[in-house]
Design a protein around this motif. Structure first.
Motif, short mmCIF file in Angstrom:
data_model
loop_
_atom_site.label_atom_id
_atom_site.label_comp_id
_atom_site.label_asym_id
_atom_site.label_seq_id
_atom_site.Cartn_x
_atom_site.Cartn_y
_atom_site.Cartn_z
N TYR A 43 47.58 41.26 -43.70
CA TYR A 43 46.68 40.50 -42.83
C TYR A 43 46.01 39.37 -43.62
CZ TYR A 43 43.19 39.65 -39.19
OH TYR A 43 42.41 39.08 -38.20
N SER A 83 60.49 41.38 -28.43
CA SER A 83 59.23 41.96 -28.84
C SER A 83 59.51 42.81 -30.08
CB SER A 83 58.66 42.82 -27.71
OG SER A 83 57.42 43.33 -28.08
N MET A 87 52.61 47.13 -37.71
CA MET A 87 51.91 48.40 -37.71
C MET A 87 51.95 49.01 -39.11
SD MET A 87 52.60 51.86 -35.51
CE MET A 87 51.96 51.15 -33.99
N VAL A 101 47.29 48.23 -36.10
CA VAL A 101 48.27 47.20 -35.76
C VAL A 101 47.58 45.87 -35.55
CG1 VAL A 101 48.17 47.73 -33.29
CG2 VAL A 101 50.24 46.71 -34.22
N PHE A 102 48.30 44.77 -35.78
CA PHE A 102 47.83 43.44 -35.39
C PHE A 102 49.02 42.59 -35.01
CE2 PHE A 102 48.52 42.66 -39.94
CZ PHE A 102 49.10 41.39 -39.96
N ASN A 103 48.75 41.56 -34.23
CA ASN A 103 49.78 40.60 -33.82
C ASN A 103 49.67 39.35 -34.66
OD1 ASN A 103 50.75 42.18 -31.66
ND2 ASN A 103 49.14 41.44 -30.33
N TYR A 133 55.03 35.62 -30.51
CA TYR A 133 54.18 36.67 -31.06
C TYR A 133 54.97 37.90 -31.48
CZ TYR A 133 49.82 34.28 -30.32
OH TYR A 133 48.79 33.39 -30.44
N MET A 139 58.33 44.83 -33.58
CA MET A 139 57.26 45.54 -34.27
C MET A 139 57.72 45.76 -35.70
SD MET A 139 54.33 47.25 -34.36
CE MET A 139 53.86 47.79 -32.72
N SER A 151 51.65 35.13 -34.82
CA SER A 151 52.61 34.24 -34.17
C SER A 151 53.25 33.31 -35.19
CB SER A 151 51.94 33.43 -33.06
OG SER A 151 51.06 32.47 -33.60
N ALA A 184 54.34 41.88 -33.79
CA ALA A 184 53.33 42.87 -34.16
C ALA A 184 53.69 43.52 -35.49
CB ALA A 184 53.21 43.93 -33.07
#
Length: 134
Positions: free
Chosen positions: A88, A76, A123, A109-111, A119, A78, A113, A121
């Motif tokens: 984005y 995971s 920030m 924040v956004f995720n 996936y 970030m 893939s 993230a």
């Protein structure tokens, strides 16, 4: 004492597709592309030349065969950016699957893939990173 996180191992099904994703869509660059001559290849990627933590792409099936006890699941991660809206928009234009931008107490924040549906993230961080002293 540990001084920093140097590399994150990312185990992927297709290294070539993963290299294309991270370099062409996300904007990372290849730091090194190594092969031991026996089928073991690792590719080091970084978001910038000044990055202190890089991603190493490994062949998931080969690593799982060599070390069955190793967890080859996706970590995971970030990532931080100083311009979340621009990133984005860039990822969206590259046809990367992105989630909604969400406001959290620690920042927006956004995720997103990769092409293997792993996936990650991102920030928005405008201040310098925290430093800890003992």
């Amino acid at each position: 004492m540990i001084t920093k996180l140097g590399q994150v191992m990312l185990y992927v099904n297709n290294q070539e597709e993963a290299i294309d994703f991270w370099t062409k869509k996300v904007g990372f660059h290849v730091v090194s592309d190594e092969n031991n001559g026996e089928g073991m290849r690792w590719v080091e990627l970084a978001p910038t030349k000044e990055a202190s933590t890089n991603i190493i792409l490994h062949n998931k099936q080969l690593i799982a065969k060599m070390q069955p006890e190793l967890n080859v699941g996706t970590p995971s991660l970030m990532f931080f950016t100083t311009d979340l809206d621009r990133l984005y928009t860039h990822l969206t234009k590259q046809y990367v699957t992105v989630g909604e931008i969400v406001s959290m107490p620690s920042g927006r924040v956004f995720n997103f893939s990769d092409d293997e549906n792993n996936y990650f993230a991102v920030m928005e961080k405008n201040e310098p990173p925290l430093s800890f002293t003992s």
